[in-house]
Design a protein around this motif. Structure first.
Motif, PDB file in Angstrom:
ATOM      1  N   ARG B 132      41.934  31.968  39.461  1.00  0.00           N
ATOM      2  CA  ARG B 132      40.867  31.294  39.662  1.00  0.00           C
ATOM      3  C   ARG B 132      41.486  30.625  41.111  1.00  0.00           C
ATOM      4  O   ARG B 132      42.876  30.865  41.022  1.00  0.00           O
ATOM      5  CB  ARG B 132      40.768  30.160  38.235  1.00  0.00           C
ATOM      6  N   ASP B 133      40.373  30.158  41.667  1.00  0.00           N
ATOM      7  CA  ASP B 133      40.990  29.689  42.875  1.00  0.00           C
ATOM      8  C   ASP B 133      39.587  28.435  43.705  1.00  0.00           C
ATOM      9  O   ASP B 133      38.814  28.931  44.211  1.00  0.00           O
ATOM     10  CB  ASP B 133      41.389  30.475  44.308  1.00  0.00           C
ATOM     11  N   GLN B 134      40.165  27.356  43.565  1.00  0.00           N
ATOM     12  CA  GLN B 134      39.325  26.353  44.409  1.00  0.00           C
ATOM     13  C   GLN B 134      37.582  26.397  43.166  1.00  0.00           C
ATOM     14  O   GLN B 134      36.877  26.975  44.211  1.00  0.00           O
ATOM     15  CB  GLN B 134      38.851  26.936  45.591  1.00  0.00           C
ATOM     16  N   LEU B 135      38.025  26.080  41.895  1.00  0.00           N
ATOM     17  CA  LEU B 135      36.869  26.455  42.013  1.00  0.00           C
ATOM     18  C   LEU B 135      35.477  24.894  41.964  1.00  0.00           C
ATOM     19  O   LEU B 135      34.468  25.894  41.209  1.00  0.00           O
ATOM     20  CB  LEU B 135      36.643  26.393  39.487  1.00  0.00           C
ATOM     21  N   GLU B 140      33.212  31.133  40.329  1.00  0.00           N
ATOM     22  CA  GLU B 140      34.014  31.508  38.264  1.00  0.00           C
ATOM     23  C   GLU B 140      34.645  32.896  38.782  1.00  0.00           C
ATOM     24  O   GLU B 140      33.586  33.664  39.162  1.00  0.00           O
ATOM     25  CB  GLU B 140      33.593  30.861  37.336  1.00  0.00           C
ATOM     26  N   VAL B 141      35.475  33.323  37.381  1.00  0.00           N
ATOM     27  CA  VAL B 141      36.028  34.897  37.990  1.00  0.00           C
ATOM     28  C   VAL B 141      35.614  35.866  37.746  1.00  0.00           C
ATOM     29  O   VAL B 141      34.960  36.829  38.156  1.00  0.00           O
ATOM     30  CB  VAL B 141      37.098  34.390  37.304  1.00  0.00           C
ATOM     31  N   ALA B 142      34.633  35.337  36.438  1.00  0.00           N
ATOM     32  CA  ALA B 142      33.941  36.615  35.979  1.00  0.00           C
ATOM     33  C   ALA B 142      32.063  36.703  36.859  1.00  0.00           C
ATOM     34  O   ALA B 142      32.648  37.607  36.985  1.00  0.00           O
ATOM     35  CB  ALA B 142      33.113  35.649  34.694  1.00  0.00           C
ATOM     36  N   ASP B 190      46.209  34.045  32.761  1.00  0.00           N
ATOM     37  CA  ASP B 190      45.327  33.167  32.648  1.00  0.00           C
ATOM     38  C   ASP B 190      43.689  33.443  32.635  1.00  0.00           C
ATOM     39  O   ASP B 190      42.611  32.529  32.141  1.00  0.00           O
ATOM     40  CB  ASP B 190      45.567  32.221  32.513  1.00  0.00           C
ATOM     41  N   TRP B 193      41.927  36.786  30.106  1.00  0.00           N
ATOM     42  CA  TRP B 193      42.024  37.042  27.932  1.00  0.00           C
ATOM     43  C   TRP B 193      40.729  37.774  27.380  1.00  0.00           C
ATOM     44  O   TRP B 193      41.617  38.223  25.899  1.00  0.00           O
ATOM     45  CB  TRP B 193      42.178  35.440  27.388  1.00  0.00           C
ATOM     46  N   VAL B 194      40.541  37.317  28.039  1.00  0.00           N
ATOM     47  CA  VAL B 194      38.634  37.820  27.651  1.00  0.00           C
ATOM     48  C   VAL B 194      38.133  38.916  28.235  1.00  0.00           C
ATOM     49  O   VAL B 194      38.096  38.876  29.472  1.00  0.00           O
ATOM     50  CB  VAL B 194      38.058  36.438  27.173  1.00  0.00           C
ATOM     51  N   GLY B 199      33.289  40.193  25.685  1.00  0.00           N
ATOM     52  CA  GLY B 199      33.901  39.298  25.558  1.00  0.00           C
ATOM     53  C   GLY B 199      34.977  39.124  24.059  1.00  0.00           C
ATOM     54  O   GLY B 199      35.497  38.276  23.828  1.00  0.00           O
TER      55      GLY B 199
END
Lengths: 271, 406
Positions: B132-135, B140-142, B190, B193-194, B199
């Motif tokens: 995560r970086d500047q959301l 988003e990461v995914a 963090d 996790w999924v 999923g």
């Protein structure tokens, strides 16, 4: 320093959120056997799915403010493949991306634990995607998904993404100073007659540009995302009062959060 | 090179030189911007005839690019965007400025990887990590992992050097066959996790991770950080002596060696060059002022803060936080960082958003002192080491106070 209990490694952040079982060692003290404690029990629901941006902060802040009043606290992180304990005092729901949000709704509906807890009078505080979950439906990845039906509201997509500072005058019945926060969401939320808006928007979008958040009984949701309680310590104390049934709590030194509030509210007025 | 590209390249160099001369910046963006206006295909033209490596990821890309450039330098001149200007304008400017070189190593902003892959047709792509970086403005990461995956499918011939420890990176490369895996350890979990594929929860034990619902799991790594060195695919261990601090930079060194190996560089020939890198665009730079030995550490997002605490000495520490456009306007991520490692150190805070940090540290049980200026911070600590950890524009502000130290 050594006499300050906070100088010890009590921040639950150092504990993996994916430890053993839903009932966990209290990071604020000695191990507490499941279900045998008089500690204030705070559950963070599904940090593996709903933890986009500093959502852990709400749990840490509630724990800190309770502990400063001398209340024993147990912080419990429940992963989405674990059953939700039904006897906790406060449940927290964070923000999340569309996929995890839809998954969290399915699992919470199948689990049923949150509904039982609410029926028993537990407090629920939800932000952003977690707030949308409390309603009857929400939109994720273009699909309308069933919500938990705990608050009389539903959410759909707005014309644009709402990103930026959020501020509002809170429902006077709650007796709180202005809300300040940061929002980042594509949804719009429509309240039914059984839910009251948390606030009237003065900066930002919130539900629809006019109202922000919702509450009924001891359930409260807001688009102020992530660690919403960092800027709203009085709201944190409201949740603690609801959870403990006390009408007043001893005041705390809120020098830094007061300065932060003043700075952010001034910035939104200047914008 | 076509005439239009030659003209564009020449004008681009001139504009960059003018920008520097006018004191308007380091010229690493403006030159490329003008060049691309004249010839939109300029980056592709400038890439022709060069063996190119791209380096992308949320964290460590500037430093890894610098280390990789040093390693590939064994073979000859290497063009690189060493100022962290990591979008196509910066790449164009860097290649135009370098003139003809047989090699180029380019840092690429993770959002721009698809189009830079398209334009430069690299030989190697290094994928470091995604977190995560500047959301408030970034993907988003995914979604970022999906963007990478789709881009790599269109370039089956490029050789990927990827981080086996990051499930998001591994998932982004599942369609790819030409992959070399490195393992550098990963402190931040963090955002994974999924499983991005199915999923289901991802489980972890020691350095291994695996999805509980589908076959996605950690691949075996060929380049591995071990003690203070790196094990190569033949099993040989190379001692790495870096001027850059922290285990994360050992990992960046392993990545650099793995990328350079794809160009035929033997690790034994490259390791001494890695030790020559002292600082990277001000990161890790050390400056003495009033008897204080000040070291600058950049930390832009939760994962990089964890690494910064690992790098920093047990010494007085100044934290500075801004939330201007380049930083992201949202400070919520402060609660994703556990500041507990700072307990017991003298902590000072400053920056535009010092109050956000103050509330976070208060909740975290970390005592601190608020200072208005960098000078005040220097005066508040004893003679000796002062660690400075700051996010992007706060870092640049302090660097400016120190005469733009590099």
């Amino acid at each position: 320093m050594s006499t300050d209990p906070y100088s010890m490694a009590q921040d639950p952040y150092s504990v993996s959120p994916h430890g053993e079982g839903p009932y966990r060692t209290s990071p604020y003290g000695e191990p507490v056997p499941a279900g045998t404690t008089s500690a204030l029990r705070i559950v963070w629901i599904y940090p593996d799915l709903l933890s986009t941006y500093g959502d852990r902060g709400n749990m840490l802040i509630l724990g800190r403010r309770a502990q400063q009043r001398g209340m024993p606290v147990e912080l419990i992180e429940v992963r989405s493949d674990q059953p939700l304990p039904t006897t906790a005092d406060i449940y927290l729901l964070g923000g999340g991306e569309d996929g995890p949000q839809a998954l969290a709704a399915q699992r919470l509906i199948a689990d049923g634990g949150l509904h039982r807890a609410v029926a028993q009078g537990s407090v629920v505080f939800a932000v952003c995607a977690g707030y949308q979950l409390l309603g009857s439906s929400f939109v994720a990845k273009g699909t309308t998904c069933a919500g938990l039906q705990l608050l009389d509201l539903h959410s759909d997509r707005g014309p644009s993404r709402a990103v930026g500072e959020l501020a509002g005058e809170i429902d006077p019945r709650l007796g709180l100073p202005p809300l300040t926060g940061f929002e980042n969401h594509g949804g719009r939320t429509h309240l039914g007659p059984d839910a009251a808006p948390l606030a009237r928007v003065t900066t930002g979008i919130g539900n629809d540009g006019a109202t922000e958040g919702a509450w009924r009984g001891k359930l409260l949701g807001t688009y102020s995302h992530g660690p919403a309680l960092a800027r709203n310590p009085a709201l944190a104390d409201l949740l603690l009062r609801w959870a403990t049934g006390t009408s007043a709590l001893p005041p705390l030194d809120d020098t830094w959060s007061d300065r932060l509030r003043a700075e952010r509210l001034a910035a939104t007025r200047a914008a | 090179m076509p005439l239009r590209a030659k003209v564009a390249s020449s004008v681009s160099r001139t504009a960059a030189a003018l920008s520097r001369a006018a004191g308007r910046g380091d010229g690493s963006v403006i030159g490329g911007w003008i060049g691309l206006k004249i010839d939109p295909d300029l980056l592709a033209h400038l890439s022709t005839g060069r063996a190119i490596a791209l380096v992308s990821g949320t964290n460590g890309k500037t430093t890894t690019t610098r280390l990789t450039t040093a390693a590939v330098g064994v073979l000859g001149p290497v063009a690189t965007n060493s100022f962290g200007a990591n979008m196509p304008t910066g790449h164009t400017s860097a290649l135009a400025k370098a003139g003809t070189t047989p090699y180029a190593v380019l840092e690429v902003d993770e959002h721009y990887l698809p189009q830079v892959l398209e334009a430069t047709e690299p030989r190697v792509v290094a994928l470091l990590n995604l977190s995560r970086d500047q959301l408030d403005r970034a993907k988003e990461v995914a979604m970022m992992a999906q963007l990478w995956r789709a881009a790599l499918v269109k370039h089956p011939d490029v050789h990927v050097v990827a981080n086996a420890d990051d499930p998001m990176v591994v998932w982004a490369t599942v369609d790819h066959t030409a992959v070399t895996w490195f393992s550098a350890g990963q402190r931040w979990h963090d955002d994974s996790w999924v499983c991005p594929e199915c999923g289901s929860p991802i489980e972890r034990a020691d350095e291994q991770w695996w999805c509980t619902g589908c076959p996605l799991r950690r691949p075996e790594a060929q380049w591995v950080v071990e003690d203070d060195g790196v094990v190569d695919p033949t099993g040989a261990w190379h001692k790495i002596v870096l001027q850059l601090p922290g285990r994360v930079n050992l990992g960046n060194a392993a990545t650099a060696l793995a990328v350079a190996a794809q160009f035929g560089v033997r690790p034994t020939d490259a390791v001494s060059r890695l030790g020559g890198v002292a600082s990277v665009a001000g990161r890790y730079a050390q400056v003495v002022r009033d008897g204080r030995n000040i070291r600058l550490l950049l930390a832009k997002n939760p994962a990089s803060w964890l690494e910064a605490f690992d790098m920093a000495d047990e010494a007085p520490t100044l934290l500075s936080i801004n939330a201007r456009d380049p930083d992201g306007l949202d400070t919520s991520w402060l609660f994703d960082v556990d500041f507990a490692p700072l307990r017991g150190r003298q902590v000072l805070i400053t920056g535009d958003r010092a109050y956000d940090l103050a509330v976070r540290l208060d909740v975290n049980g970390v005592p601190f002192q608020h200072v208005r200026t960098f000078t005040e911070a220097v005066a508040a600590v004893p003679v000796g080491r002062l660690e400075v950890i700051a996010n992007y524009t706060a870092f640049q502000d302090i660097r400016a106070e120190l005469d733009r130290v590099n």
